[in-house]
Scaffold this active site. Structure first.
Site, PDB file in Angstrom:
ATOM      1  N   LYS A  18      -6.627 -25.486 -34.673  1.00 32.83           N
ATOM      2  CA  LYS A  18      -5.832 -24.504 -33.479  1.00 32.83           C
ATOM      3  C   LYS A  18      -4.002 -24.910 -33.781  1.00 32.83           C
ATOM      4  O   LYS A  18      -3.191 -23.745 -34.025  1.00 32.83           O
ATOM      5  CB  LYS A  18      -5.601 -25.906 -32.389  1.00 32.83           C
ATOM      6  CG  LYS A  18      -4.712 -25.836 -31.481  1.00 32.83           C
ATOM      7  CD  LYS A  18      -4.669 -24.427 -30.599  1.00 32.83           C
ATOM      8  CE  LYS A  18      -3.351 -24.346 -29.617  1.00 32.83           C
ATOM      9  NZ  LYS A  18      -3.034 -22.730 -29.382  1.00 32.83           N
ATOM     10  N   CYS A  28       3.489 -22.992 -27.493  1.00 29.53           N
ATOM     11  CA  CYS A  28       2.897 -23.034 -29.083  1.00 29.53           C
ATOM     12  C   CYS A  28       3.527 -22.725 -30.672  1.00 29.53           C
ATOM     13  O   CYS A  28       3.463 -23.951 -30.878  1.00 29.53           O
ATOM     14  CB  CYS A  28       1.514 -22.048 -28.803  1.00 29.53           C
ATOM     15  SG  CYS A  28       1.606 -22.067 -26.815  1.00 29.53           S
TER      16      CYS A  28
HETATM   17  N1  SAJ Z   1       7.423 -13.209 -31.796  1.00 34.95           N
HETATM   18  C1  SAJ Z   1       8.691 -12.511 -33.260  1.00 34.95           C
HETATM   19  N2  SAJ Z   1       7.859 -11.711 -34.368  1.00 34.95           N
HETATM   20  C2  SAJ Z   1       6.782 -11.648 -34.413  1.00 34.95           C
HETATM   21  C3  SAJ Z   1       5.774 -12.012 -33.164  1.00 34.95           C
HETATM   22  C4  SAJ Z   1       6.870 -12.750 -32.107  1.00 34.95           C
HETATM   23  O1  SAJ Z   1       9.459 -13.040 -32.551  1.00 34.95           O
HETATM   24  O2  SAJ Z   1       6.456 -10.918 -34.892  1.00 34.95           O
HETATM   25  C5  SAJ Z   1       7.892 -14.166 -31.241  1.00 34.95           C
HETATM   26  C6  SAJ Z   1       8.047 -13.910 -29.388  1.00 34.95           C
HETATM   27  O3  SAJ Z   1       9.175 -13.324 -29.576  1.00 34.95           O
HETATM   28  C7  SAJ Z   1       7.490 -15.609 -29.019  1.00 34.95           C
HETATM   29  C8  SAJ Z   1       7.374 -15.843 -29.839  1.00 34.95           C
HETATM   30  O4  SAJ Z   1       7.781 -15.381 -31.349  1.00 34.95           O
HETATM   31  O5  SAJ Z   1       9.311 -15.555 -28.871  1.00 34.95           O
HETATM   32  C9  SAJ Z   1       5.800 -16.508 -29.629  1.00 34.95           C
HETATM   33  O6  SAJ Z   1       5.201 -15.588 -29.160  1.00 34.95           O
HETATM   34  P1  SAJ Z   1       3.288 -15.251 -29.640  1.00 34.95           P
HETATM   35  O7  SAJ Z   1       3.328 -14.725 -28.733  1.00 34.95           O
HETATM   36  O8  SAJ Z   1       2.891 -14.975 -30.920  1.00 34.95           O
HETATM   37  O9  SAJ Z   1       2.652 -16.575 -28.876  1.00 34.95           O
HETATM   38  P2  SAJ Z   1       2.489 -17.453 -27.419  1.00 34.95           P
HETATM   39  O10 SAJ Z   1       3.516 -18.220 -27.948  1.00 34.95           O
HETATM   40  O11 SAJ Z   1       2.952 -16.396 -26.900  1.00 34.95           O
HETATM   41  O12 SAJ Z   1       0.305 -17.776 -28.454  1.00 34.95           O
HETATM   42  C10 SAJ Z   1       0.540 -18.180 -29.447  1.00 34.95           C
HETATM   43  C11 SAJ Z   1      -1.079 -17.543 -29.895  1.00 34.95           C
HETATM   44  N3  SAJ Z   1      -1.169 -18.268 -31.087  1.00 34.95           N
HETATM   45  C12 SAJ Z   1      -1.080 -17.024 -32.604  1.00 34.95           C
HETATM   46  O13 SAJ Z   1      -1.172 -15.864 -32.085  1.00 34.95           O
HETATM   47  C13 SAJ Z   1      -1.873 -17.989 -33.552  1.00 34.95           C
HETATM   48  C14 SAJ Z   1      -2.034 -17.611 -28.496  1.00 34.95           C
HETATM   49  O14 SAJ Z   1      -3.262 -16.752 -29.471  1.00 34.95           O
HETATM   50  C15 SAJ Z   1      -2.189 -18.878 -28.128  1.00 34.95           C
HETATM   51  O15 SAJ Z   1      -2.967 -19.048 -27.539  1.00 34.95           O
HETATM   52  C16 SAJ Z   1      -0.896 -19.715 -28.247  1.00 34.95           C
HETATM   53  O16 SAJ Z   1       0.127 -19.493 -29.145  1.00 34.95           O
HETATM   54  C17 SAJ Z   1      -1.126 -21.242 -27.844  1.00 34.95           C
HETATM   55  O17 SAJ Z   1      -1.590 -21.192 -26.855  1.00 34.95           O
HETATM   56  O18 SAJ Z   1      -1.120 -21.592 -29.093  1.00 34.95           O
END
Ligand code: SAJ
Length: 414
Positions: free
Chosen positions: A203, A257
């Site tokens: 995870k 996360c």
């Molecule tokens: N972000 C970027 N560039 C990208 C992708 C995301 O800057 O290319 C930023 C987003 O703007 C945001 C952050 O990253 O600020 C996180 O966003 P996210 O949508 O990627 O992730 P979370 O934190 O909402 O959810 C993640 C997910 N994990 C993965 O995709 C590996 C989700 O599946 C998990 O369940 C969650 O973390 C968790 O609970 O751990």
């Protein structure tokens, strides 16, 4: 089957809802009195498509109730927050430990206890298991303990809880089997049985993988601003390679996360986890980078901040880099007006008030509302309209509005 879910937040509430849908009786426990009272009236405190409807039905047919206290059940699922400890970045297990102690008086032989909260590797073996052993249970014989991390995306939680594959990390194989029977109630994805420590590290690594990739994209954005290349074009071109998937640069990484879980690994092996720590530092540096570019665009005046949520089309602002950017701007003496159509906050203003007489619009969330904004309002209320889109969401602007994004920051003089 009766399930007691401790913590009725972003994960606990949708999980509780899905158990009721498959016929289980669910008690959702939370420490916040208002949350409990509102849930029992069918009022939910988080924005998540499809959730309210399921909870309303479950309350009507007596399958769900919220409570301040746990009850006896077949399975207990712990979904409480695990922050990190600022001094050493380690995982703060205090809410998890509290939840374990809270359910102890209600546990009976044969029950299953599942921790869903994201925890550092070895937490189940070293910290959680001893709590139940001290109470007289033999794990794997008369009490079953497992770590089953959630892996869902806010905004798509219901769908992903049902369809995503699920890691079931038992302390013993019997524990994994019992925990998989619990999730078998509604999960349609594969249930992958393993050990607790493997589940914990898997995870944390999922989110670390993403954090490191985002850091790479953010570093690329900075390089491109320095050497005069369009970062967005580079990403588009490079991603045509079948085995390349460069992520998107942004204002930094928010959420509970990606911005936290990598530290849990780093804290366990600080000398070895070098890339992981550097990625965190790189992503943490992005608010400063955005701030410096804002200063280049306009050295003073009013800044309209569009979007505070870390994730588009949600009200989730946990660990949002927007707050760091706002603080940097306010400390520098800028007037900051904030607009977020998804977040209720008395201090935030509507779109027109935000942009009115501002020197610059800065987009920090990829809400759909910002793809095609009302440019007439912008032109009527700003002298020389300029937009800085840190999320690459704006589709097209009229020719008399200047748009900056990670494709053309190099145009700004150093
Ligand atoms: N972000 C970027 N560039 C990208 C992708 C995301 O800057 O290319 C930023 C987003 O703007 C945001 C952050 O990253 O600020 C996180 O966003 P996210 O949508 O990627 O992730 P979370 O934190 O909402 O959810 C993640 C997910 N994990 C993965 O995709 C590996 C989700 O599946 C998990 O369940 C969650 O973390 C968790 O609970 O751990």
């Amino acid at each position: 089957m009766k399930i007691c879910v401790i913590g009725q937040g972003y994960i606990g509430l949708p999980t509780a809802a899905l158990f009721t849908k498959s016929g289980c009786d669910v008690v959702g426990v939370d420490v916040v009195k208002d949350v409990v009272n509102n849930l029992n009236k069918g009022k939910i405190h988080i924005e998540e498509p499809g959730l309210k409807e399921v909870i309303e039905i479950a309350i009507k047919n007596g399958k769900y109730k919220a409570s301040l206290e746990p009850e006896k059940a077949d399975a207990f699922i712990i979904t409480v927050p695990t922050p990190y400890i600022a001094d050493n970045y380690s995982c703060d297990l205090s809410y998890v430990i509290e939840a374990c102690n809270e359910i102890l008086p209600f546990i009976e032989k044969g029950n299953t206890v599942i921790v869903e909260s994201t925890i550092a590797p070895m937490s189940t073996d070293d910290v959680i298991k001893p709590i139940f052993e001290k109470a007289g249970y033999t794990i794997g014989k008369d009490l079953y303990l497992a770590h089953c991390p959630e892996r869902v995306l806010p905004g798509k939680i219901i769908e992903e809880l049902i369809h995503n594959d699920r890691i079931i990390g038992g302390i013993t194989p019997e524990c994994s089997k019992k925990a998989s029977e619990v999730y078998g109630q509604f999960v349609e994805g594969e249930l992958m049985l393993t050990e607790a420590k493997t589940a914990e590290l898997s995870k944390c690594m999922e989110n670390t993988y993403r954090d490191v990739n985002i850091a790479l994209a953010n570093e690329l954005a900075k390089i491109c601003a320095e050497i005069g290349v369009n970062a967005l074009d580079v990403i588009k071109m490079a991603n045509k390679h079948p085995r390349v998937n460069l992520h998107s640069p942004g204002p930094g990484v928010g959420g509970h996360c990606l911005a936290i879980d990598p530290y849990f690994i780093y804290a366990k092996a600080p000398e070895t986890a070098k890339i992981i720590k550097l990625a965190r530092d790189t992503n943490n540096s992005m608010p400063q980078f955005v701030f410096e570019n804002i200063k280049k665009i306009t050295p003073n005046g009013k800044i309209a901040i569009l979007g505070v949520a870390y994730k588009g089309n949600t009200d989730d602002d946990r660990e949002s880099p927007a707050f760091d950017i706002i603080t940097l701007l306010e400390n520098e003496g800028y007037e900051v007006a904030i607009h977020d159509p998804h977040i209720k906050n008395d201090l935030y203003v509507d779109f027109e008030n935000a942009v009115s007489e501002s020197n610059l619009i800065v987009i920090l969330s990829d809400h759909n509302e910002f793809k095609n904004m009302d440019y007439t309002i912008i032109k009527n209320n700003m002298d020389n309209p300029v937009i800085f889109d840190t999320k690459n969401i704006v589709e097209q602007v009229p020719s008399d509005i200047k748009l900056y994004n990670y494709g053309n920051l190099f145009e700004l003089s150093n």
